[in-house]
Design a protein around this motif. Structure first.
Motif, PDB file in Angstrom:
ATOM      1  N   LEU A 169       0.824  -1.198   0.000  1.00 57.39           N
ATOM      2  CA  LEU A 169       0.000   0.000   0.000  1.00 57.39           C
ATOM      3  C   LEU A 169       0.868   1.261   0.000  1.00 57.39           C
ATOM      4  CD1 LEU A 169      -2.889   1.117   0.170  1.00 57.39           C
ATOM      5  CD2 LEU A 169      -2.667   1.037   2.640  1.00 57.39           C
ATOM      6  N   ILE A 170       1.919   1.262   0.799  1.00 57.48           N
ATOM      7  CA  ILE A 170       2.842   2.402   0.840  1.00 57.48           C
ATOM      8  C   ILE A 170       3.503   2.587  -0.528  1.00 57.48           C
ATOM      9  CG2 ILE A 170       5.028   3.240   1.829  1.00 57.48           C
ATOM     10  CD1 ILE A 170       2.830   3.557   3.813  1.00 57.48           C
ATOM     11  N   PHE A 171       3.992   1.495  -1.121  1.00 60.74           N
ATOM     12  CA  PHE A 171       4.637   1.612  -2.431  1.00 60.74           C
ATOM     13  C   PHE A 171       3.646   2.102  -3.483  1.00 60.74           C
ATOM     14  CE2 PHE A 171       6.043   0.313  -6.585  1.00 60.74           C
ATOM     15  CZ  PHE A 171       7.333   0.814  -6.590  1.00 60.74           C
ATOM     16  N   GLY A 172       2.438   1.584  -3.479  1.00 60.63           N
ATOM     17  CA  GLY A 172       1.434   2.035  -4.439  1.00 60.63           C
ATOM     18  C   GLY A 172       1.135   3.516  -4.302  1.00 60.63           C
ATOM     19  N   THR A 173       1.110   3.995  -3.069  1.00 61.56           N
ATOM     20  CA  THR A 173       0.870   5.418  -2.836  1.00 61.56           C
ATOM     21  C   THR A 173       2.002   6.271  -3.392  1.00 61.56           C
ATOM     22  OG1 THR A 173      -0.379   4.908  -0.828  1.00 61.56           O
ATOM     23  CG2 THR A 173       0.463   7.145  -1.050  1.00 61.56           C
ATOM     24  N   ILE A 174       3.251   5.907  -3.074  1.00 62.71           N
ATOM     25  CA  ILE A 174       4.359   6.735  -3.557  1.00 62.71           C
ATOM     26  C   ILE A 174       4.521   6.623  -5.069  1.00 62.71           C
ATOM     27  CG2 ILE A 174       5.615   6.773  -1.374  1.00 62.71           C
ATOM     28  CD1 ILE A 174       7.535   4.696  -2.559  1.00 62.71           C
ATOM     29  N   PHE A 204       8.596  14.380  -6.082  1.00 64.52           N
ATOM     30  CA  PHE A 204       7.711  14.135  -4.951  1.00 64.52           C
ATOM     31  C   PHE A 204       8.559  14.038  -3.693  1.00 64.52           C
ATOM     32  CE2 PHE A 204       5.786  10.531  -2.483  1.00 64.52           C
ATOM     33  CZ  PHE A 204       4.816  11.284  -1.866  1.00 64.52           C
ATOM     34  N   ILE A 205       8.243  14.837  -2.679  1.00 59.67           N
ATOM     35  CA  ILE A 205       9.048  14.893  -1.459  1.00 59.67           C
ATOM     36  C   ILE A 205       8.289  14.329  -0.259  1.00 59.67           C
ATOM     37  CG2 ILE A 205      10.195  16.435   0.169  1.00 59.67           C
ATOM     38  CD1 ILE A 205      10.744  18.278  -2.215  1.00 59.67           C
ATOM     39  N   SER A 206       7.049  14.766  -0.063  1.00 55.58           N
ATOM     40  CA  SER A 206       6.282  14.283   1.088  1.00 55.58           C
ATOM     41  C   SER A 206       4.795  14.395   0.795  1.00 55.58           C
ATOM     42  CB  SER A 206       6.636  15.073   2.351  1.00 55.58           C
ATOM     43  OG  SER A 206       6.237  16.419   2.217  1.00 55.58           O
ATOM     44  N   TYR A 207       4.030  13.717   1.636  1.00 54.43           N
ATOM     45  CA  TYR A 207       2.580  13.662   1.504  1.00 54.43           C
ATOM     46  C   TYR A 207       2.005  13.645   2.913  1.00 54.43           C
ATOM     47  CZ  TYR A 207      -1.904  11.248   0.818  1.00 54.43           C
ATOM     48  OH  TYR A 207      -3.212  10.879   0.831  1.00 54.43           O
ATOM     49  N   ARG A 208       1.012  14.499   3.173  1.00 56.51           N
ATOM     50  CA  ARG A 208       0.459  14.593   4.518  1.00 56.51           C
ATOM     51  C   ARG A 208      -1.047  14.302   4.503  1.00 56.51           C
ATOM     52  NH1 ARG A 208       2.153  19.245   8.113  1.00 56.51           N
ATOM     53  NH2 ARG A 208       2.444  20.179   6.087  1.00 56.51           N
ATOM     54  N   THR A 209      -1.473  13.519   5.489  1.00 56.97           N
ATOM     55  CA  THR A 209      -2.901  13.297   5.726  1.00 56.97           C
ATOM     56  C   THR A 209      -3.224  13.895   7.090  1.00 56.97           C
ATOM     57  OG1 THR A 209      -2.664  11.191   6.886  1.00 56.97           O
ATOM     58  CG2 THR A 209      -2.760  11.099   4.476  1.00 56.97           C
ATOM     59  N   GLY A 210      -4.400  13.662   7.580  1.00 53.48           N
ATOM     60  CA  GLY A 210      -4.770  14.142   8.903  1.00 53.48           C
ATOM     61  C   GLY A 210      -4.115  13.364  10.033  1.00 53.48           C
ATOM     62  N   GLN A 211      -3.615  12.154   9.749  1.00 56.26           N
ATOM     63  CA  GLN A 211      -3.041  11.301  10.784  1.00 56.26           C
ATOM     64  C   GLN A 211      -1.529  11.117  10.691  1.00 56.26           C
ATOM     65  OE1 GLN A 211      -5.917  10.205   9.086  1.00 56.26           O
ATOM     66  NE2 GLN A 211      -7.159  10.942  10.774  1.00 56.26           N
ATOM     67  N   TYR A 212      -0.939  11.240   9.514  1.00 55.08           N
ATOM     68  CA  TYR A 212       0.492  10.982   9.366  1.00 55.08           C
ATOM     69  C   TYR A 212       1.060  11.782   8.201  1.00 55.08           C
ATOM     70  CZ  TYR A 212      -0.770   7.920   5.483  1.00 55.08           C
ATOM     71  OH  TYR A 212      -1.251   7.428   4.308  1.00 55.08           O
ATOM     72  N   LYS A 213       2.388  11.812   8.119  1.00 48.77           N
ATOM     73  CA  LYS A 213       3.092  12.431   6.996  1.00 48.77           C
ATOM     74  C   LYS A 213       4.079  11.413   6.446  1.00 48.77           C
ATOM     75  CE  LYS A 213       5.595  16.594   5.659  1.00 48.77           C
ATOM     76  NZ  LYS A 213       6.144  17.887   6.127  1.00 48.77           N
ATOM     77  N   TYR A 215       9.648  10.983   1.443  1.00 51.73           N
ATOM     78  CA  TYR A 215      10.133  10.146   0.346  1.00 51.73           C
ATOM     79  C   TYR A 215      11.472  10.649  -0.165  1.00 51.73           C
ATOM     80  CZ  TYR A 215      10.093   8.127  -4.381  1.00 51.73           C
ATOM     81  OH  TYR A 215      10.409   7.466  -5.534  1.00 51.73           O
ATOM     82  N   TYR A 216      12.380   9.714  -0.422  1.00 54.37           N
ATOM     83  CA  TYR A 216      13.658  10.033  -1.053  1.00 54.37           C
ATOM     84  C   TYR A 216      13.993   8.899  -2.012  1.00 54.37           C
ATOM     85  CZ  TYR A 216      18.654  10.618  -1.768  1.00 54.37           C
ATOM     86  OH  TYR A 216      19.894  10.754  -2.338  1.00 54.37           O
ATOM     87  N   GLU A 217      14.325   9.249  -3.265  1.00 53.62           N
ATOM     88  CA  GLU A 217      14.705   8.245  -4.256  1.00 53.62           C
ATOM     89  C   GLU A 217      16.160   8.458  -4.641  1.00 53.62           C
ATOM     90  OE1 GLU A 217      13.264   6.356  -8.514  1.00 53.62           O
ATOM     91  OE2 GLU A 217      12.085   7.917  -7.566  1.00 53.62           O
ATOM     92  N   THR A 218      16.928   7.384  -4.616  1.00 47.67           N
ATOM     93  CA  THR A 218      18.347   7.450  -4.934  1.00 47.67           C
ATOM     94  C   THR A 218      18.544   7.384  -6.454  1.00 47.67           C
ATOM     95  OG1 THR A 218      18.698   5.069  -4.922  1.00 47.67           O
ATOM     96  CG2 THR A 218      18.836   6.206  -2.794  1.00 47.67           C
ATOM     97  N   PRO A 219      19.735   7.698  -6.939  1.00 47.76           N
ATOM     98  CA  PRO A 219      20.006   7.564  -8.381  1.00 47.76           C
ATOM     99  C   PRO A 219      19.864   6.132  -8.896  1.00 47.76           C
ATOM    100  CG  PRO A 219      21.659   8.956  -7.354  1.00 47.76           C
ATOM    101  CD  PRO A 219      20.825   8.376  -6.246  1.00 47.76           C
ATOM    102  N   THR A 220      19.982   5.147  -8.012  1.00 45.55           N
ATOM    103  CA  THR A 220      19.830   3.750  -8.418  1.00 45.55           C
ATOM    104  C   THR A 220      18.403   3.241  -8.231  1.00 45.55           C
ATOM    105  OG1 THR A 220      20.540   3.027  -6.228  1.00 45.55           O
ATOM    106  CG2 THR A 220      22.234   3.184  -7.940  1.00 45.55           C
ATOM    107  N   SER A 221      17.458   4.153  -8.045  1.00 40.92           N
ATOM    108  CA  SER A 221      16.022   3.865  -7.912  1.00 40.92           C
ATOM    109  C   SER A 221      15.650   3.122  -6.637  1.00 40.92           C
ATOM    110  CB  SER A 221      15.484   3.100  -9.122  1.00 40.92           C
ATOM    111  OG  SER A 221      15.596   3.902 -10.269  1.00 40.92           O
TER     112      SER A 221
END
Length: 161
Positions: free
Chosen positions: A56-61, A78-87, A90-96
């Motif tokens: 679920l986390i991977f699908g969201t990002i 894409f850097i971050s995503y916030r909901t009412g309960q959590y934030k 995200y960081y992606e490296t050059p090697t994915s």
């Protein structure tokens, strides 16, 4: 600051590392409750398994990253995503490799922290380890005690204090 979870995904969408510190708060929905104590008489949702949670986390990002690139171009990220309960950070490296940290909503951007985890812990203890596999096929994750200890100490010292 509260850190709920930390995930690392490889370029094949496999979760190669996950660590949970605190359970994520759940949405309360509407405030009305019936005699059984459940909101609107609906049954409580079942807790997700660790594998389903990671999917679920991977699908969201994946979805949010693609949406940001289509709307803003290749230069936007894409850097971050916030909901009412959590934030979700995200960081992606050059090697994915994808580093994801889930925290409370009051937390500032943790992109630099995720980069530090990648450079000082992942590269040092996993990439430079001759016993660690280069690829993690079939969900075989990071199995390095020094990396796990380093992540635990890094998060406790710099984020939860």
């Amino acid at each position: 600051m509260v850190v709920y979870a930390f995930y690392i995904f490889d370029r094949h969408a496999e979760c190669i590392y996950k660590k949970k510190w605190a359970p994520r708060p759940t949405s309360t929905g509407s405030k009305s409750q019936q005699a059984n104590g459940l909101p609107d008489g609906r049954p409580q949702p079942k807790a997700l398994s660790a594998e389903d949670d990671a999917k679920l986390i991977f699908g969201t990002i994946f979805s949010l990253r693609n949406m940001v690139r289509k709307l803003g171009g290749e230069d936007d990220s894409f850097i971050s995503y916030r909901t009412g309960q959590y934030k979700l950070h995200y960081y992606e490296t050059p090697t994915s490799l994808k580093f994801v940290m889930v925290t409370d909503t009051k937390t500032n951007n943790l992109r630099i922290v995720l980069h530090q985890i990648y450079v000082s812990l992942y590269v040092e203890f996993v990439v430079k380890n001759p016993l660690s596999p280069v690829e993690h096929p079939g969900g075989i994750g990071v199995n390095c005690e020094m990396f796990e200890l380093g992540v635990e100490q890094f998060v406790n010292a710099s984020l939860m204090s």
